[in-house]
Design an enzyme around this catalytic site. Sequence first.
Site, PDB file in Angstrom:
ATOM      1  N   ALA A   1       0.817  -1.215   0.000  1.00  0.00           N
ATOM      2  CA  ALA A   1       0.000   0.000   0.000  1.00  0.00           C
ATOM      3  C   ALA A   1       0.851   1.266   0.000  1.00  0.00           C
ATOM      4  O   ALA A   1       0.344   2.352  -0.248  1.00  0.00           O
ATOM      5  CB  ALA A   1      -0.937   0.012   1.205  1.00  0.00           C
ATOM      6  N   LYS A   2       2.119   1.131   0.318  1.00  0.00           N
ATOM      7  CA  LYS A   2       3.089   2.245   0.282  1.00  0.00           C
ATOM      8  C   LYS A   2       2.557   3.489   0.983  1.00  0.00           C
ATOM      9  O   LYS A   2       2.658   4.610   0.484  1.00  0.00           O
ATOM     10  CB  LYS A   2       3.497   2.562  -1.159  1.00  0.00           C
ATOM     11  CG  LYS A   2       4.162   1.387  -1.876  1.00  0.00           C
ATOM     12  CD  LYS A   2       4.603   1.771  -3.277  1.00  0.00           C
ATOM     13  CE  LYS A   2       5.276   0.613  -3.985  1.00  0.00           C
ATOM     14  NZ  LYS A   2       4.313  -0.465  -4.363  1.00  0.00           N
ATOM     15  N   ARG A   3       2.028   3.308   2.184  1.00  0.00           N
ATOM     16  CA  ARG A   3       1.471   4.432   2.921  1.00  0.00           C
ATOM     17  C   ARG A   3       2.588   5.298   3.511  1.00  0.00           C
ATOM     18  O   ARG A   3       3.640   4.801   3.898  1.00  0.00           O
ATOM     19  CB  ARG A   3       0.565   3.939   4.041  1.00  0.00           C
ATOM     20  CG  ARG A   3      -0.669   3.182   3.563  1.00  0.00           C
ATOM     21  CD  ARG A   3      -1.549   4.040   2.664  1.00  0.00           C
ATOM     22  NE  ARG A   3      -2.891   3.490   2.513  1.00  0.00           N
ATOM     23  CZ  ARG A   3      -3.393   2.994   1.391  1.00  0.00           C
ATOM     24  NH1 ARG A   3      -2.645   2.953   0.304  1.00  0.00           N
ATOM     25  NH2 ARG A   3      -4.628   2.541   1.339  1.00  0.00           N
TER      26      ARG A   3
END
EC number: 4.1.1.23
Length: 281
Positions: free
Chosen positions: A98-100
Amino acid sequence: MTSYEPFGARLRRAMDERGPLCVGIDPHASLLAEWGLDDDVAGLERFSRTVVEAVADRVAVMKPQSAFFERFGSRGVAVLEKVVQEARAAGTLVVMDAKRGDIGSTMAGYAEAFLHKDAPLFCDALTVSPYLGYGSLSPAVALARETGAGLFVLALTSNPEGPEVQHAVRADGRTVGATMLAHLAAENAGEEPLGSFGAVVGATVGDLSSYDLAINGPLLAPGVGAQGATPADLPKVFGAALHNVVPNVSRGVLRHGPDTGALRASAERFAQEIQVAVGGA
């Protein structure tokens, strides 16, 4: 307070028992079409759950890309919840791609969405972006430690735009990417058999000899298969850190669907090639 086995220990055991292969779940429109599926929620669910059925009982890690589920709104997220739960029930570790990345309470909210034990999308680990400053990830680091989860921090990615940030040189002479690796080494100091805070390092980035990859944590390596890297490239790219590399293959496996046998056979071929490449690392 309940004590949970750390992600790093669980990952090391899974890699030793099943090999280090990570299979991505990337249900983008072109792959759905290749499978003869409609680009809708029903197609999304059929695709994703078929991949889980085919390989979740035999690979160490699976990595769903949340964007391809989120694009269908709440119904797509509901499919993602099923995929995560079914994959973990089959014995694989799930890394949510999700590469938050954010700050303060917002970062804490992202962390709770994926790393809180009671969250419908609770995963074993989460990919995160540190480019608001590594310290901005503190809420995710703290929650991961509390729940036995892990993080994979973007460090040296294979996209062509990455070097403009990651290879930039700081006032202390280190690149930004090297700084992220140093932060992770500090997070993992003293952890055995493996720390829970890993880096995303692309298998296609080329010569990494100037970077210290000895972070005592896992190195998630996208780029094997359709993106151009082969299992045979891994020793040259990762050197002494090879033993901690988790190579990710997505399209290279997924293009063999919808037949579960063909998906399984492709994953097993990659797993064997990776095992040969890793050898006695």
